[in-house]
Design an enzyme around this catalytic site. Structure first.
Site, PDB file in Angstrom:
ATOM      1  N   ARG A 183       0.817  -1.218   0.000  1.00  0.00           N
ATOM      2  CA  ARG A 183       0.000   0.000   0.000  1.00  0.00           C
ATOM      3  C   ARG A 183       0.848   1.264   0.000  1.00  0.00           C
ATOM      4  O   ARG A 183       0.467   2.257  -0.626  1.00  0.00           O
ATOM      5  CB  ARG A 183      -0.943   0.000   1.201  1.00  0.00           C
ATOM      6  CG  ARG A 183      -2.064  -0.984   0.998  1.00  0.00           C
ATOM      7  CD  ARG A 183      -3.024  -0.985   2.146  1.00  0.00           C
ATOM      8  NE  ARG A 183      -4.170  -1.808   1.819  1.00  0.00           N
ATOM      9  CZ  ARG A 183      -4.950  -2.386   2.712  1.00  0.00           C
ATOM     10  NH1 ARG A 183      -4.722  -2.218   4.000  1.00  0.00           N
ATOM     11  NH2 ARG A 183      -5.971  -3.118   2.329  1.00  0.00           N
ATOM     12  N   LYS A 211     -19.783 -16.378   0.371  1.00  0.00           N
ATOM     13  CA  LYS A 211     -21.222 -16.190   0.572  1.00  0.00           C
ATOM     14  C   LYS A 211     -21.928 -15.454  -0.556  1.00  0.00           C
ATOM     15  O   LYS A 211     -21.429 -14.444  -1.049  1.00  0.00           O
ATOM     16  CB  LYS A 211     -21.437 -15.392   1.857  1.00  0.00           C
ATOM     17  CG  LYS A 211     -21.141 -16.182   3.095  1.00  0.00           C
ATOM     18  CD  LYS A 211     -21.480 -15.345   4.302  1.00  0.00           C
ATOM     19  CE  LYS A 211     -21.482 -16.192   5.558  1.00  0.00           C
ATOM     20  NZ  LYS A 211     -21.835 -15.365   6.707  1.00  0.00           N
ATOM     21  N   GLY A 238      -9.815  -8.560  -1.393  1.00  0.00           N
ATOM     22  CA  GLY A 238      -8.621  -8.906  -0.620  1.00  0.00           C
ATOM     23  C   GLY A 238      -8.125 -10.316  -0.835  1.00  0.00           C
ATOM     24  O   GLY A 238      -6.942 -10.554  -1.079  1.00  0.00           O
ATOM     25  N   GLY A 288     -13.349  -3.940  -0.148  1.00  0.00           N
ATOM     26  CA  GLY A 288     -14.740  -3.482  -0.049  1.00  0.00           C
ATOM     27  C   GLY A 288     -15.055  -2.390  -1.056  1.00  0.00           C
ATOM     28  O   GLY A 288     -16.143  -2.373  -1.649  1.00  0.00           O
TER      29      GLY A 288
END
Ligand code: AMP
Length: 395
Positions: free
Chosen positions: A36, A198, A351, A374
């Site tokens: 990052r 999910k 991720g 996200g």
């Protein structure tokens, strides 16, 4: 690109307040992955190249919950950044207040000041206007390069843009261009590969991508809710019973839109969900009652090979099996190789799958690896991210 970037505005002699994503993993004071920090270097270097500019960097690190906890200090980051840039990086004792304002006011051309962890103040995540205004007092202009935090309306990602003109940094610009390009103007055939645990966390992205793609590959744990909805035996595999109707209606919608949804046609299974479980190949589509599907099988990969090799655009989010367990990483690895070899535009976000690509050494062969987990998912859902919406528009 409808948003203004740092290249659209004259930054000479400006004090630039730049939000970056320095939320890096730190163990015993050592940064274990500096990806990052490195991703923000082009923006940092560009700003510093503008004559007379001064750079004030701000970031959060972990979740200190509004307290000044030393283990969440950005000091190790300032040292790492200094080494990467080969120049001095000052670190402030806080991110707001008279002492920091004084320090910022005394900066001279080429100085870099890193503010201390924004989340030492609860006002940051609450997007408190007074706190945002205090941050804004430190700079003449605001730059946001923290794509990974752009889906959060926090003081440093959204609030501050109410007080200073906001510009996209170079990382932010490339994220918007690649992810936006996939949504707005994808070269066809466009295929999406959506995996992960999910259905509930991916339903919005499936709904958003379905009308845009020609083929939708659904793999990973979430595939078994779809297979069950089609009346296939799934044994003890992961299932969300409350989403069976949602899965059915998505499958019906794909028929109406003439979009081909590819579900697994064979499986690698285990008796129990554990790393040491012995793997067994189930060559057919039905899974025996006492087995858990942990990965896709060879026949499934063959069905993917054909469409992936012909794709002009691919977007991928979520692994296709329990890739953390070596025995069940094969499907994700094989598909990663196919995507890496695809000559079209390839965009990968999330991720887990980014970590998998790095582990396989294939990240370099992807057109764009998103830095936002996200944030990239919400972008692909078609949502307007507050950290992007707050930036100034080009005319
Ligand atoms: P997500 O964060 O939703 O992208 O989900 C990532 C997780 O999905 C990883 O931790 C994988 O281990 C998990 N996963 C992938 N395939 C399966 C599967 N067949 N059964 C259970 N979990 C899976």
């Amino acid at each position: 690109m409808t948003k203004k970037t740092i290249k659209d505005v004259d930054l000479h002699n400006k004090r630039v307040l730049c939000r970056v994503d320095f939320n890096v993993p730190i163990k015993n004071g050592n940064i274990t992955d500096d990806t990052r920090i490195k991703a923000s270097l082009p923006t940092i270097e560009y700003i510093l190249d503008q004559e007379g500019s001064k750079l004030i960097l701000m970031s959060h690190l972990g979740r200190p919950g509004g307290e000044q906890k030393p283990e969440f200090s950005l000091k190790p980051v300032s040292k790492k950044l200094s080494r990467l840039l080969d120049r001095k990086v000052m670190i402030a004792s806080d991110c707001i207040g008279p002492e920091v304002e004084n320090l910022a006011g005394k900066m001279i051309s080429g100085d870099i000041l890193l503010l201390e962890n924004l989340r030492f103040h609860t006002e940051e995540t609450k997007n408190e206007p007074v706190f945002a205004q205090k941050l804004s007092r430190l700079g003449d202009i605001y730059v946001n390069d923290a794509f990974g935090s752009a889906h959060r309306a926090h003081a440093s990602t959204e609030g501050v843009a109410h007080y200073l003109t906001g510009l996209a940094g170079l990382l932010m610009e490339s994220e918007i261009e690649f992810l936006g390009g996939v949504l707005e103007n994808p070269a066809q055939p466009f295929i999406a590969i959506i995996g992960g645990a999910k259905v509930s966390t991916k339903i919005a992205v499936l709904e958003s991508l379905l009308p845009r793609v020609s083929v939708l590959i659904i793999g990973g744990g979430m595939a078994y809710t779809f297979l069950k909805a089609e009346g296939i035996g799934i044994g003890k595999s992961l299932v969300e019973e409350d989403l069976l109707e949602t899965a059915k209606s998505l499958l019906k919608k794909s028929d109406d839109l003439n979009v081909n949804i590819l579900l697994p046609v064979d499986h690698k299974v285990a008796d129990n969900f554990s790393e040491n479980a012995s793997a067994e190949i189930i060559p057919g589509i039905h899974i025996p009652e006492n087995k858990i599907a942990m990965d896709i099988g060879e026949k499934t990969i063959d069905t993917y090979r054909e469409v992936i090799s012909k794709a002009k655009t691919i977007v991928w989010n979520g692994p296709l099996g329990v890739f953390e367990f070596p025995e069940f990483a094969e499907g994700t690895l094989q598909v990663a190789r196919l995507v890496a070899d695809c000559p079209g535009t390839t965009v990968v976000g999330g991720g887990d799958i980014v970590a998998a690509l790095k582990k396989f050494g294939l990240a370099e062969k992807i057109s764009h690896v998103s830095t936002g987990g996200g944030a990239s998912l919400e972008f692909l859902e078609g949502k307007e991210l507050p950290g992007i919406a707050a930036l100034a528009s080009r005319s």
